[in-house]
Motif scaffolding. Structure first.
Motif, PDB file in Angstrom:
ATOM      1  N   GLN A  67     108.624 206.414   7.644  1.00  0.00           N
ATOM      2  CA  GLN A  67     109.476 207.162   6.698  1.00  0.00           C
ATOM      3  C   GLN A  67     109.922 206.251   5.561  1.00  0.00           C
ATOM      4  OE1 GLN A  67     112.635 208.553   9.221  1.00  0.00           O
ATOM      5  NE2 GLN A  67     111.528 210.391   9.869  1.00  0.00           N
ATOM      6  N   GLN A  68     110.296 205.030   5.908  1.00  0.00           N
ATOM      7  CA  GLN A  68     110.732 204.075   4.893  1.00  0.00           C
ATOM      8  C   GLN A  68     109.602 203.785   3.900  1.00  0.00           C
ATOM      9  OE1 GLN A  68     111.439 200.044   6.274  1.00  0.00           O
ATOM     10  NE2 GLN A  68     113.177 199.805   4.877  1.00  0.00           N
ATOM     11  N   ALA A  69     108.381 203.605   4.396  1.00  0.00           N
ATOM     12  CA  ALA A  69     107.239 203.331   3.519  1.00  0.00           C
ATOM     13  C   ALA A  69     106.987 204.502   2.566  1.00  0.00           C
ATOM     14  CB  ALA A  69     105.998 203.032   4.354  1.00  0.00           C
ATOM     15  N   ARG A  70     107.056 205.713   3.084  1.00  0.00           N
ATOM     16  CA  ARG A  70     106.875 206.892   2.208  1.00  0.00           C
ATOM     17  C   ARG A  70     107.979 206.956   1.150  1.00  0.00           C
ATOM     18  NH1 ARG A  70     105.932 209.150   7.384  1.00  0.00           N
ATOM     19  NH2 ARG A  70     103.706 209.417   7.732  1.00  0.00           N
ATOM     20  N   LYS A  71     109.201 206.613   1.554  1.00  0.00           N
ATOM     21  CA  LYS A  71     110.331 206.606   0.626  1.00  0.00           C
ATOM     22  C   LYS A  71     110.109 205.568  -0.480  1.00  0.00           C
ATOM     23  CE  LYS A  71     115.314 205.747   0.437  1.00  0.00           C
ATOM     24  NZ  LYS A  71     116.510 205.368   1.218  1.00  0.00           N
ATOM     25  N   ILE A  72     109.577 204.414  -0.115  1.00  0.00           N
ATOM     26  CA  ILE A  72     109.278 203.377  -1.104  1.00  0.00           C
ATOM     27  C   ILE A  72     108.350 203.932  -2.177  1.00  0.00           C
ATOM     28  CG2 ILE A  72     108.055 201.176  -1.458  1.00  0.00           C
ATOM     29  CD1 ILE A  72     109.150 200.358   1.378  1.00  0.00           C
ATOM     30  N   GLY A  73     107.267 204.567  -1.755  1.00  0.00           N
ATOM     31  CA  GLY A  73     106.321 205.142  -2.712  1.00  0.00           C
ATOM     32  C   GLY A  73     106.938 206.229  -3.558  1.00  0.00           C
ATOM     33  N   ALA A  74     107.723 207.093  -2.923  1.00  0.00           N
ATOM     34  CA  ALA A  74     108.365 208.190  -3.659  1.00  0.00           C
ATOM     35  C   ALA A  74     109.337 207.638  -4.700  1.00  0.00           C
ATOM     36  CB  ALA A  74     109.093 209.121  -2.684  1.00  0.00           C
ATOM     37  N   GLU A  84      99.980 198.788 -10.827  1.00  0.00           N
ATOM     38  CA  GLU A  84      98.582 198.578 -11.186  1.00  0.00           C
ATOM     39  C   GLU A  84      97.723 198.304  -9.963  1.00  0.00           C
ATOM     40  OE1 GLU A  84      96.236 195.206 -13.723  1.00  0.00           O
ATOM     41  OE2 GLU A  84      97.970 196.174 -14.632  1.00  0.00           O
ATOM     42  N   LYS A  85      98.269 197.476  -9.070  1.00  0.00           N
ATOM     43  CA  LYS A  85      97.481 197.010  -7.939  1.00  0.00           C
ATOM     44  C   LYS A  85      98.418 196.674  -6.789  1.00  0.00           C
ATOM     45  CE  LYS A  85      93.661 193.800  -7.448  1.00  0.00           C
ATOM     46  NZ  LYS A  85      92.982 192.678  -8.075  1.00  0.00           N
ATOM     47  N   THR A  94     101.531 195.829   7.566  1.00  0.00           N
ATOM     48  CA  THR A  94     101.598 195.653   6.117  1.00  0.00           C
ATOM     49  C   THR A  94     100.628 196.598   5.419  1.00  0.00           C
ATOM     50  OG1 THR A  94     100.108 193.774   6.303  1.00  0.00           O
ATOM     51  CG2 THR A  94     102.460 193.290   6.135  1.00  0.00           C
ATOM     52  N   LEU A  95      99.446 196.749   5.977  1.00  0.00           N
ATOM     53  CA  LEU A  95      98.481 197.693   5.397  1.00  0.00           C
ATOM     54  C   LEU A  95      99.010 199.122   5.461  1.00  0.00           C
ATOM     55  CD1 LEU A  95      95.053 196.332   6.660  1.00  0.00           C
ATOM     56  CD2 LEU A  95      95.807 196.562   4.279  1.00  0.00           C
ATOM     57  N   GLU A  96      99.611 199.497   6.593  1.00  0.00           N
ATOM     58  CA  GLU A  96     100.149 200.844   6.704  1.00  0.00           C
ATOM     59  C   GLU A  96     101.321 201.045   5.740  1.00  0.00           C
ATOM     60  OE1 GLU A  96     101.343 204.202  10.023  1.00  0.00           O
ATOM     61  OE2 GLU A  96     101.464 202.092  10.627  1.00  0.00           O
ATOM     62  N   THR A  97     102.182 200.042   5.601  1.00  0.00           N
ATOM     63  CA  THR A  97     103.270 200.137   4.623  1.00  0.00           C
ATOM     64  C   THR A  97     102.694 200.397   3.235  1.00  0.00           C
ATOM     65  OG1 THR A  97     104.718 198.657   5.890  1.00  0.00           O
ATOM     66  CG2 THR A  97     105.181 198.876   3.527  1.00  0.00           C
ATOM     67  N   ALA A  98     101.709 199.613   2.846  1.00  0.00           N
ATOM     68  CA  ALA A  98     101.103 199.739   1.510  1.00  0.00           C
ATOM     69  C   ALA A  98     100.428 201.091   1.325  1.00  0.00           C
ATOM     70  CB  ALA A  98     100.097 198.613   1.298  1.00  0.00           C
ATOM     71  N   ALA A 101     103.008 203.946   1.129  1.00  0.00           N
ATOM     72  CA  ALA A 101     103.850 203.870  -0.059  1.00  0.00           C
ATOM     73  C   ALA A 101     103.077 204.124  -1.351  1.00  0.00           C
ATOM     74  CB  ALA A 101     104.537 202.508  -0.133  1.00  0.00           C
ATOM     75  N   PHE A 102     101.857 203.637  -1.405  1.00  0.00           N
ATOM     76  CA  PHE A 102     101.091 203.688  -2.641  1.00  0.00           C
ATOM     77  C   PHE A 102      99.750 204.353  -2.385  1.00  0.00           C
ATOM     78  CE2 PHE A 102     103.818 199.932  -2.569  1.00  0.00           C
ATOM     79  CZ  PHE A 102     104.618 200.206  -3.655  1.00  0.00           C
ATOM     80  N   ASP A 103      99.110 204.742  -3.418  1.00  0.00           N
ATOM     81  CA  ASP A 103      97.795 205.366  -3.302  1.00  0.00           C
ATOM     82  C   ASP A 103      96.843 204.422  -2.582  1.00  0.00           C
ATOM     83  OD1 ASP A 103      95.429 206.747  -3.610  1.00  0.00           O
ATOM     84  OD2 ASP A 103      95.407 206.622  -5.793  1.00  0.00           O
ATOM     85  N   ASP A 104      96.228 204.900  -1.531  1.00  0.00           N
ATOM     86  CA  ASP A 104      95.310 204.089  -0.742  1.00  0.00           C
ATOM     87  C   ASP A 104      94.211 203.474  -1.611  1.00  0.00           C
ATOM     88  OD1 ASP A 104      94.480 202.984   1.700  1.00  0.00           O
ATOM     89  OD2 ASP A 104      93.026 204.585   2.005  1.00  0.00           O
ATOM     90  N   GLN A 105      93.898 204.103  -2.729  1.00  0.00           N
ATOM     91  CA  GLN A 105      92.843 203.605  -3.613  1.00  0.00           C
ATOM     92  C   GLN A 105      93.190 202.250  -4.231  1.00  0.00           C
ATOM     93  OE1 GLN A 105      89.921 205.289  -3.979  1.00  0.00           O
ATOM     94  NE2 GLN A 105      90.689 206.796  -2.525  1.00  0.00           N
ATOM     95  N   VAL A 106      94.468 201.962  -4.418  1.00  0.00           N
ATOM     96  CA  VAL A 106      94.848 200.713  -5.077  1.00  0.00           C
ATOM     97  C   VAL A 106      95.209 199.606  -4.096  1.00  0.00           C
ATOM     98  CG1 VAL A 106      95.655 201.869  -7.175  1.00  0.00           C
ATOM     99  CG2 VAL A 106      97.285 201.358  -5.364  1.00  0.00           C
TER     100      VAL A 106
END
Length: 181
Positions: A67-74, A84-85, A94-98, A101-106
């Motif tokens: 939930q915290q990771a999703r909140k970071i991205g939001a 950018e990256k 760490t990968l799951e947090t990223a 939070a952020f688009d998996d593409q970046v």
């Protein structure tokens, strides 16, 4: 005496909010590097059978951490903080947090951001400093890593899911701002 105690509590209670607002102000302009500690985990110590290739053998994000990771991205999106990256340690948390939070593409995994060992710490810190030194993008670069790397790079601590906006002063990193999620 009671008034002094209340004033001190109010002052320290306001500091994270002020630090967070100052951090967002920096990120809105882009061109900064963010050291982001992974979101909340299920424990505090890596299991003895740790294997970088198997998430079941590692500390992982808790439901609250997801939930915290999703909140970071939001919040990055809502606060118009362009990214950018995103480079992340290869550890599952760490990968799951990223990725949450952020688009998996970046998101790109990077071994240099892994939790350091005595044998790799000096080389890893130098490599991370090179990444920061050579970053010249107009949007923000996010490095999702571990407390040990953040402390080695800045001398500062960070809570799970906390972001430190950093910049170089000479050859040393300086914390320009913080965001507490």
């Amino acid at each position: 005496m009671l008034r002094v105690a209340i004033a001190v509590m109010l002052l320290f209670g306001a500091l994270p909010a002020q630090a967070t607002e100052a951090g967002w102000a920096l990120l809105r302009n882009g061109g900064h590097v963010v050291l982001l500690r992974n979101a909340m985990t299920t424990g505090t110590v890596e299991p003895p059978n740790f294997d970088i290739e198997k998430c079941a053998t590692q500390l992982n994000l808790s439901d609250r951490g997801r939930q915290q990771a999703r909140k970071i991205g939001a919040l990055f999106a809502a606060r118009a903080a362009p990214v950018e990256k995103v480079l992340a340690s290869r550890f599952c948390r760490t990968l799951e947090t990223a990725r949450l939070a952020f688009d998996d593409q970046v998101v790109e995994p990077l071994a240099t951001l892994d939790k350091p060992t005595e044998a790799t710490a000096e080389v890893d810190v130098a490599a991370i400093l090179d990444i920061i030194r050579n970053y010249s993008g107009s949007d923000n670069l996010v490095l999702v890593t571990h407390l040990e790397n953040i402390q080695a790079l800045t001398g500062a601590s960070a809570r799970e899911g906390e972001a430190l906006i950093v910049g170089l002063q000479g050859e040393r990193l300086h914390v320009l701002g913080r965001i507490v999620f």
